[in-house]
Design a protein around this motif. Structure first.
Motif, PDB file in Angstrom:
ATOM      1  N   LEU A 197       0.801  -1.225   0.000  1.00 34.77           N
ATOM      2  CA  LEU A 197       0.000   0.000   0.000  1.00 34.77           C
ATOM      3  C   LEU A 197       0.833   1.273   0.000  1.00 34.77           C
ATOM      4  CD1 LEU A 197      -2.737  -1.056   2.562  1.00 34.77           C
ATOM      5  CD2 LEU A 197      -2.940  -0.974   0.076  1.00 34.77           C
ATOM      6  N   MET A 198       2.087   1.191   0.437  1.00 36.62           N
ATOM      7  CA  MET A 198       2.904   2.398   0.517  1.00 36.62           C
ATOM      8  C   MET A 198       4.221   2.269  -0.240  1.00 36.62           C
ATOM      9  SD  MET A 198       3.452   5.491   1.445  1.00 36.62           S
ATOM     10  CE  MET A 198       2.096   5.833   2.574  1.00 36.62           C
ATOM     11  N   ALA A 199       5.055   1.298   0.142  1.00 34.72           N
ATOM     12  CA  ALA A 199       6.409   1.252  -0.398  1.00 34.72           C
ATOM     13  C   ALA A 199       6.452   0.925  -1.887  1.00 34.72           C
ATOM     14  CB  ALA A 199       7.243   0.233   0.380  1.00 34.72           C
ATOM     15  N   ARG A 200       5.681  -0.079  -2.310  1.00 36.45           N
ATOM     16  CA  ARG A 200       5.758  -0.459  -3.725  1.00 36.45           C
ATOM     17  C   ARG A 200       5.269   0.655  -4.644  1.00 36.45           C
ATOM     18  NH1 ARG A 200       7.142  -5.190  -4.628  1.00 36.45           N
ATOM     19  NH2 ARG A 200       5.928  -6.264  -3.019  1.00 36.45           N
ATOM     20  N   PRO A 201       4.135   1.319  -4.346  1.00 36.74           N
ATOM     21  CA  PRO A 201       3.757   2.448  -5.201  1.00 36.74           C
ATOM     22  C   PRO A 201       4.807   3.554  -5.219  1.00 36.74           C
ATOM     23  CG  PRO A 201       1.883   1.718  -3.903  1.00 36.74           C
ATOM     24  CD  PRO A 201       3.064   0.976  -3.382  1.00 36.74           C
ATOM     25  N   LEU A 202       5.402   3.873  -4.076  1.00 33.09           N
ATOM     26  CA  LEU A 202       6.433   4.908  -4.047  1.00 33.09           C
ATOM     27  C   LEU A 202       7.618   4.541  -4.929  1.00 33.09           C
ATOM     28  CD1 LEU A 202       6.553   5.879  -0.257  1.00 33.09           C
ATOM     29  CD2 LEU A 202       5.933   7.387  -2.161  1.00 33.09           C
ATOM     30  N   LEU A 203       8.084   3.313  -4.804  1.00 32.92           N
ATOM     31  CA  LEU A 203       9.246   2.897  -5.587  1.00 32.92           C
ATOM     32  C   LEU A 203       8.930   2.870  -7.079  1.00 32.92           C
ATOM     33  CD1 LEU A 203      10.706   0.043  -3.348  1.00 32.92           C
ATOM     34  CD2 LEU A 203      11.573   2.373  -3.615  1.00 32.92           C
ATOM     35  N   ASN A 204       7.777   2.343  -7.435  1.00 36.77           N
ATOM     36  CA  ASN A 204       7.425   2.270  -8.860  1.00 36.77           C
ATOM     37  C   ASN A 204       7.283   3.646  -9.490  1.00 36.77           C
ATOM     38  OD1 ASN A 204       6.500  -0.612 -10.165  1.00 36.77           O
ATOM     39  ND2 ASN A 204       6.481  -0.651  -7.941  1.00 36.77           N
ATOM     40  N   MET A 205       6.767   4.598  -8.727  1.00 40.60           N
ATOM     41  CA  MET A 205       6.544   5.931  -9.287  1.00 40.60           C
ATOM     42  C   MET A 205       7.788   6.806  -9.262  1.00 40.60           C
ATOM     43  SD  MET A 205       2.689   6.991  -8.112  1.00 40.60           S
ATOM     44  CE  MET A 205       2.814   6.451  -6.414  1.00 40.60           C
ATOM     45  N   HIS A 206       8.609   6.677  -8.218  1.00 38.80           N
ATOM     46  CA  HIS A 206       9.718   7.605  -8.061  1.00 38.80           C
ATOM     47  C   HIS A 206      11.093   6.978  -8.286  1.00 38.80           C
ATOM     48  CE1 HIS A 206       6.927  10.618  -6.705  1.00 38.80           C
ATOM     49  NE2 HIS A 206       6.496   9.839  -5.729  1.00 38.80           N
ATOM     50  N   TRP A 207      11.238   5.704  -8.008  1.00 37.43           N
ATOM     51  CA  TRP A 207      12.507   5.015  -8.231  1.00 37.43           C
ATOM     52  C   TRP A 207      12.224   3.705  -8.968  1.00 37.43           C
ATOM     53  CZ3 TRP A 207      11.307   7.080  -3.346  1.00 37.43           C
ATOM     54  CH2 TRP A 207      12.011   8.240  -3.022  1.00 37.43           C
ATOM     55  N   PRO A 208      11.757   3.776 -10.208  1.00 39.13           N
ATOM     56  CA  PRO A 208      11.328   2.557 -10.917  1.00 39.13           C
ATOM     57  C   PRO A 208      12.448   1.552 -11.131  1.00 39.13           C
ATOM     58  CG  PRO A 208      11.420   4.450 -12.401  1.00 39.13           C
ATOM     59  CD  PRO A 208      11.570   4.997 -11.019  1.00 39.13           C
ATOM     60  N   GLN A 209      13.693   1.959 -10.992  1.00 41.21           N
ATOM     61  CA  GLN A 209      14.780   0.988 -11.085  1.00 41.21           C
ATOM     62  C   GLN A 209      14.688  -0.055  -9.972  1.00 41.21           C
ATOM     63  OE1 GLN A 209      17.750   4.252 -11.100  1.00 41.21           O
ATOM     64  NE2 GLN A 209      18.848   2.984 -12.577  1.00 41.21           N
ATOM     65  N   LEU A 210      14.054   0.332  -8.853  1.00 39.89           N
ATOM     66  CA  LEU A 210      13.953  -0.573  -7.704  1.00 39.89           C
ATOM     67  C   LEU A 210      12.650  -1.366  -7.688  1.00 39.89           C
ATOM     68  CD1 LEU A 210      15.311   1.869  -4.952  1.00 39.89           C
ATOM     69  CD2 LEU A 210      16.557   0.000  -6.074  1.00 39.89           C
ATOM     70  N   ALA A 211      11.879  -1.268  -8.768  1.00 38.65           N
ATOM     71  CA  ALA A 211      10.560  -1.917  -8.799  1.00 38.65           C
ATOM     72  C   ALA A 211      10.639  -3.442  -8.760  1.00 38.65           C
ATOM     73  CB  ALA A 211       9.790  -1.467 -10.041  1.00 38.65           C
ATOM     74  N   GLY A 212      11.793  -4.006  -9.012  1.00 40.44           N
ATOM     75  CA  GLY A 212      11.933  -5.460  -9.026  1.00 40.44           C
ATOM     76  C   GLY A 212      12.108  -6.091  -7.657  1.00 40.44           C
ATOM     77  N   PHE A 213      12.274  -5.274  -6.616  1.00 42.02           N
ATOM     78  CA  PHE A 213      12.441  -5.853  -5.284  1.00 42.02           C
ATOM     79  C   PHE A 213      11.111  -6.392  -4.771  1.00 42.02           C
ATOM     80  CE2 PHE A 213      16.480  -3.650  -5.238  1.00 42.02           C
ATOM     81  CZ  PHE A 213      17.277  -4.526  -4.498  1.00 42.02           C
ATOM     82  N   VAL A 214      11.099  -7.671  -4.430  1.00 38.44           N
ATOM     83  CA  VAL A 214       9.877  -8.318  -3.971  1.00 38.44           C
ATOM     84  C   VAL A 214       9.523  -7.852  -2.557  1.00 38.44           C
ATOM     85  CG1 VAL A 214       8.802 -10.537  -3.424  1.00 38.44           C
ATOM     86  CG2 VAL A 214      10.244 -10.305  -5.466  1.00 38.44           C
ATOM     87  N   GLN A 215      10.532  -7.730  -1.699  1.00 41.80           N
ATOM     88  CA  GLN A 215      10.303  -7.327  -0.307  1.00 41.80           C
ATOM     89  C   GLN A 215      11.200  -6.137   0.041  1.00 41.80           C
ATOM     90  OE1 GLN A 215       7.925  -8.396   1.425  1.00 41.80           O
ATOM     91  NE2 GLN A 215       7.347 -10.357   0.552  1.00 41.80           N
ATOM     92  N   PRO A 216      10.891  -4.963  -0.493  1.00 40.42           N
ATOM     93  CA  PRO A 216      11.764  -3.810  -0.247  1.00 40.42           C
ATOM     94  C   PRO A 216      11.835  -3.393   1.214  1.00 40.42           C
ATOM     95  CG  PRO A 216       9.701  -3.121  -1.279  1.00 40.42           C
ATOM     96  CD  PRO A 216       9.746  -4.618  -1.353  1.00 40.42           C
TER      97      PRO A 216
END
Length: 314
Positions: A175-194
């Protein structure tokens, strides 16, 4: 997903079975690197002893992979320290580390201070509330760092069941971390458990990173490491299933606020007008507001701390 992130998934996402233990041990002997395991703990007497015992048996007594286990107690009121020590860990109280700097509550505070009381070239962080713990959590994430000098930080990935339902844990992540990463740091979108608390990194990287004092530490570390060493120096390893104590919705709300604040600081280093979160609890008179401060403090890179520099020079 960015093509760069897709390529990273194909080349920097592994399974624990990809590196047999004998190969990891051979790499450790050849490189001469040492490994520290740190458990940040607050009132975890039910689980911390079993975790320490498994690591000691599997990775210190059976094979010489781990060189030290340190439990950093952040103010437990139960028997966490006694249980951890009885299981074979070295226990250090948060307030006894770097006493000239007053401590503040928070997980990131404990992880930051742990760098001063550990010696390993590789530092492996493991949450102290895990149930049915497997030493694969340690060997899996330490393995790439020992066998591949191009890797600087490794996160564990796993299934997180909730109430018997597979894949429903990690609510703040989704609900929080994955949307943030995908929108602002998409290079990190592949992390399953950031936001997972099980990860290992080279001391040479950790000592250069600032540490948010609270729950934002995992997201902050990923983002800062990306900028410092690049995506190809980051990796993840599948270690199976993670079972642990789940927090209630209001605690998760406070966690999400801290993570958002950490992201906000990294996006703009801006000023948030009101770094607080108000939640509501029902009482006999209706809904009562409860306001909590949001973690805004960050510790500087440990390399900038005089006591740490003196220790390295000694």
């Amino acid at each position: 997903m960015l093509k760069e992130a897709e390529a990273w998934l194909a080349t920097r996402s592994w399974s624990v079975t990809d590196r047999p233990l004998h190969r990891i041990l051979a790499a450790k002997r050849a490189s001469g690197q040492t490994v520290s395991v740190v458990l940040p703990a607050l009132n975890e007497q039910e689980t911390v002893g079993d975790i320490v015992a498994v690591i000691r048996h599997d990775l210190m007594q059976q094979v010489p992979l781990v060189d030290e286990i340190v439990v950093v107690d952040s103010g437990s009121t139960d028997r966490t320290s006694e249980v951890a020590a009885a299981a074979g860990a070295r226990v250090v109280h948060r307030d006894d580390i770097l006493p000239r700097i007053p401590t503040v509550p928070g997980k990131g505070e404990v992880l930051w201070r742990s760098l001063l009381v550990t010696t390993g070239d590789i530092v492996c962080f493991i949450d102290a509330d895990l149930k049915e713990f497997s030493s694969d959590f340690v060997s899996g994430i330490v393995g790439p760092l020992l066998t591949d000098p191009a890797v600087d930080l490794v996160k564990a990935m796993y299934d997180r069941p909730l109430g018997g339902a597979a894949g429903q844990g990690g609510r703040v992540t989704e609900l929080m971390a994955r949307p943030l990463l995908n929108m602002h740091w998409p290079q990190l979108a592949g992390f399953v458990q950031p936001l997972g608390g099980e990860y290992a990194a080279r001391r040479s990287l950790l000592e250069q990173l600032p540490f948010p004092v609270g729950y934002g530490v995992e997201l902050g570390m990923l983002v800062d490491a990306l900028h410092l060493v690049g995506l190809d120096a980051l990796a993840q390893v599948d270690v199976g299933v993670r079972k642990h104590r789940h927090q209630d919705g209001q605690a998760l709300g406070r966690m999400a606020a801290a993570i958002y604040r950490t992201a906000q600081l990294r996006l703009a280093r801006g000023h948030m007008i009101r770094p607080a979160l108000t939640q509501f609890e029902r009482s006999t008179d209706g809904f009562e507001p409860r306001t909590y401060s949001v973690d805004t403090e960050e510790r500087p890179p440990m390399a900038e701390i005089a006591e740490y520099a003196e220790r390295k020079a000694a």
